[in-house]
Write a protein that holds these residues in place. Structure first.
Motif, PDB file in Angstrom:
ATOM      1  N   ARG A   1      10.256  10.139   1.208  1.00 40.47           N
ATOM      2  CA  ARG A   1       9.196   9.155   1.025  1.00 40.47           C
ATOM      3  C   ARG A   1       9.482   7.886   1.822  1.00 40.47           C
ATOM      4  O   ARG A   1       8.582   7.264   2.364  1.00 40.47           O
ATOM      5  CB  ARG A   1       9.048   8.832  -0.468  1.00 40.47           C
ATOM      6  N   PHE A   2      10.772   7.523   1.888  1.00 40.28           N
ATOM      7  CA  PHE A   2      11.170   6.358   2.681  1.00 40.28           C
ATOM      8  C   PHE A   2      10.790   6.556   4.145  1.00 40.28           C
ATOM      9  O   PHE A   2      10.168   5.707   4.763  1.00 40.28           O
ATOM     10  CB  PHE A   2      12.684   6.142   2.593  1.00 40.28           C
ATOM     11  N   ILE A   3      11.185   7.713   4.671  1.00 40.16           N
ATOM     12  CA  ILE A   3      10.948   7.985   6.089  1.00 40.16           C
ATOM     13  C   ILE A   3       9.454   8.065   6.372  1.00 40.16           C
ATOM     14  O   ILE A   3       8.959   7.536   7.369  1.00 40.16           O
ATOM     15  CB  ILE A   3      11.692   9.276   6.518  1.00 40.16           C
ATOM     16  N   PHE A   4       8.729   8.669   5.462  1.00 37.74           N
ATOM     17  CA  PHE A   4       7.282   8.768   5.573  1.00 37.74           C
ATOM     18  C   PHE A   4       6.666   7.364   5.659  1.00 37.74           C
ATOM     19  O   PHE A   4       5.817   7.093   6.505  1.00 37.74           O
ATOM     20  CB  PHE A   4       6.737   9.539   4.371  1.00 37.74           C
ATOM     21  N   GLY A   5       7.164   6.489   4.798  1.00 37.49           N
ATOM     22  CA  GLY A   5       6.694   5.101   4.792  1.00 37.49           C
ATOM     23  C   GLY A   5       6.931   4.423   6.128  1.00 37.49           C
ATOM     24  O   GLY A   5       6.036   3.782   6.687  1.00 37.49           O
ATOM     25  N   PHE A   6       8.138   4.588   6.662  1.00 37.86           N
ATOM     26  CA  PHE A   6       8.465   3.975   7.954  1.00 37.86           C
ATOM     27  C   PHE A   6       7.611   4.550   9.071  1.00 37.86           C
ATOM     28  O   PHE A   6       7.164   3.826   9.959  1.00 37.86           O
ATOM     29  CB  PHE A   6       9.948   4.151   8.282  1.00 37.86           C
TER      30      PHE A   6
ATOM     31  N   LEU B   1       0.851  -1.199   0.000  1.00 37.25           N
ATOM     32  CA  LEU B   1       0.000   0.000   0.000  1.00 37.25           C
ATOM     33  C   LEU B   1       0.881   1.242   0.000  1.00 37.25           C
ATOM     34  O   LEU B   1       0.675   2.177  -0.782  1.00 37.25           O
ATOM     35  CB  LEU B   1      -0.915  -0.012   1.234  1.00 37.25           C
ATOM     36  N   LEU B   2       1.897   1.230   0.860  1.00 35.84           N
ATOM     37  CA  LEU B   2       2.805   2.376   0.941  1.00 35.84           C
ATOM     38  C   LEU B   2       3.611   2.523  -0.346  1.00 35.84           C
ATOM     39  O   LEU B   2       3.821   3.643  -0.829  1.00 35.84           O
ATOM     40  CB  LEU B   2       3.746   2.212   2.135  1.00 35.84           C
ATOM     41  N   GLN B   3       4.064   1.423  -0.915  1.00 37.57           N
ATOM     42  CA  GLN B   3       4.822   1.503  -2.167  1.00 37.57           C
ATOM     43  C   GLN B   3       3.960   2.090  -3.269  1.00 37.57           C
ATOM     44  O   GLN B   3       4.424   2.878  -4.086  1.00 37.57           O
ATOM     45  CB  GLN B   3       5.288   0.117  -2.588  1.00 37.57           C
ATOM     46  N   SER B   4       2.707   1.674  -3.268  1.00 37.37           N
ATOM     47  CA  SER B   4       1.794   2.151  -4.300  1.00 37.37           C
ATOM     48  C   SER B   4       1.558   3.648  -4.160  1.00 37.37           C
ATOM     49  O   SER B   4       1.569   4.386  -5.140  1.00 37.37           O
ATOM     50  CB  SER B   4       0.482   1.382  -4.198  1.00 37.37           C
ATOM     51  N   ILE B   5       1.350   4.109  -2.922  1.00 40.69           N
ATOM     52  CA  ILE B   5       1.063   5.523  -2.697  1.00 40.69           C
ATOM     53  C   ILE B   5       2.326   6.377  -2.860  1.00 40.69           C
ATOM     54  O   ILE B   5       2.314   7.401  -3.530  1.00 40.69           O
ATOM     55  CB  ILE B   5       0.465   5.745  -1.286  1.00 40.69           C
ATOM     56  N   LEU B   6       3.428   5.922  -2.258  1.00 43.49           N
ATOM     57  CA  LEU B   6       4.622   6.767  -2.212  1.00 43.49           C
ATOM     58  C   LEU B   6       5.488   6.657  -3.468  1.00 43.49           C
ATOM     59  O   LEU B   6       6.176   7.601  -3.829  1.00 43.49           O
ATOM     60  CB  LEU B   6       5.469   6.411  -0.989  1.00 43.49           C
ATOM     61  N   PHE B   7       5.482   5.504  -4.103  1.00 33.76           N
ATOM     62  CA  PHE B   7       6.393   5.321  -5.237  1.00 33.76           C
ATOM     63  C   PHE B   7       5.675   4.959  -6.527  1.00 33.76           C
ATOM     64  O   PHE B   7       6.310   4.628  -7.515  1.00 33.76           O
ATOM     65  CB  PHE B   7       7.422   4.233  -4.900  1.00 33.76           C
TER      66      PHE B   7
END
Lengths: 215, 141
Positions: free
Chosen positions: B115-120, A86-92
């Protein structure tokens, strides 16, 4: 291994979403308060691990780590992958949001299979590191192979050429299966050395039952 | 709490690789802006997408041209054509879209590490919420 937005038809998307919802429900039922940090950390590792590229000839492959997640988490691999994807889809923009269910199911079902496979392979021999390495190798390869089969299955309902699709998936996934098999094997041996408690569930049936009884 | 050191170590390793490697993206298909009768189809790891299927639409959503990209991932079309929307797909479930006058979202402009940090942060937050919810459930039973 991640299908983009707008590639799949509605029935395939719904089937995937249903499978993911079922898996996640089973996992949340099993989920113990003490398991949560472990699930979260594996989820974070998946989130990053899937973004790492290994250059390979003209193209590159990225890690999936579903066997590792499956061995460590069992059914709880479902919520771990759900959050990570979900995060990969939204963020990347990696994998479509509507295809989330299919993408999660595609890697998590093999993860759960790996969990039980690992259990069977390591059943008799508790201490052998060699055995653990071999089990990890087999699970790593099986995890990717099954995921690739699910990917082919999902894409077989689109109107592209089946033969080309199959060949493209095989070419990308055979080296990945080898890399993941080695990596899973190495990680397990490493974990066995630094943190053998991780494998208590696999060592003793009674202990495992006791653990479950607590849930 | 079985939060354990080895997991931390593994995560740290991944985190380091993730932040240090600038090309640490997953496979996402990219479609460059069509220019001078050519449009480049590739992936965000820098590789091209040979043989990708490209379809061009006008403003009414009608198909103007369709065809396959060459071995360099380039699709050539007649310069008299002005595509409004371009869609590319390959055999393994990748798909990219380009539309004239659509600006990039905020997330695509934010730097990688952010974006990485946001994800974490979100994963930590979700874990905390689940723990809170489970603890409450246990207290009620």
């Amino acid at each position: 291994m991640h299908i983009s937005e707008g590639v799949l038809s509605a029935p395939v998307l719904l089937t995937g979403a249903a499978a993911t919802a079922t898996g996640t429900a089973v996992a949340l039922r099993q989920l113990d308060n003490e398991d949560i940090p472990q699930v979260a950390i594996v989820s974070a590792a998946l989130f990053v691990g899937n973004l790492i590229h290994i250059p390979l000839g003209p193209t590159s492959v990225h890690l999936i780590l579903n066997a590792m997640a499956g061995i460590l988490l069992g059914w709880k691999a479902f919520p771990a992958f759900l959050v990570a994807f979900l995060l990969q889809s939204i963020l990347f923009q990696f994998g479509g949001l509507t295809a989330l269910g299919v993408n999660v199911a595609m890697v998590s079902i093999p993860a759960v299979v790996c969990h039980y496979l690992f259990k069977i392979v390591t059943k008799r021999d508790e201490e052998g590191i060699k055995r653990l390495g071999v089990a990890g190798f087999i699970c790593g390869a099986v995890g990717i192979a099954l995921a690739a089969i699910f990917l082919m299955l999902a894409l077989s309902f689109t109107d592209g050429s089946l033969e080309e699709m199959g060949r493209a998936i095989l070419v990308a996934n055979i080296p990945l299966a080898i890399i993941e098999a080695l990596l899973t094997s190495l990680c397990l041996v490493f974990l066995q050395k630094v943190k053998p408690e991780v494998f208590t569930e696999f060592q003793d049936g009674a202990q495992s039952l006791q653990r479950r009884g607590r849930l | 709490m079985n939060l354990n050191k080895s997991f931390k170590i593994i995560v740290m390793i991944f985190l380091m690789i993730g932040i240090l490697t600038s090309s640490a993206y997953a496979h996402r298909m990219l479609l460059d802006e069509p220019q001078n009768g050519e449009v480049q189809v590739g992936f965000d790891d820098g590789t091209v997408a040979p043989g990708a299927e490209v379809i061009m639409y006008d403003q009414d959503g009608e198909v103007i041209v369709e065809g396959a990209a060459d071995e360099d991932g380039i699709f050539s079309y007649d310069t008299t054509i002005e595509p409004y929307r371009v869609v590319s797909t390959d055999d393994t479930g990748h798909r990219a879209e380009w539309t004239a006058d659509v600006e990039q979202g905020f997330m695509e402009e934010a730097p990688m590490w952010m974006r990485f940090i946001f994800g974490f942060a979100i994963i930590t937050f979700l874990a905390a919420i689940t723990m809170f919810w489970k603890a409450k459930q246990a207290a009620n039973n």
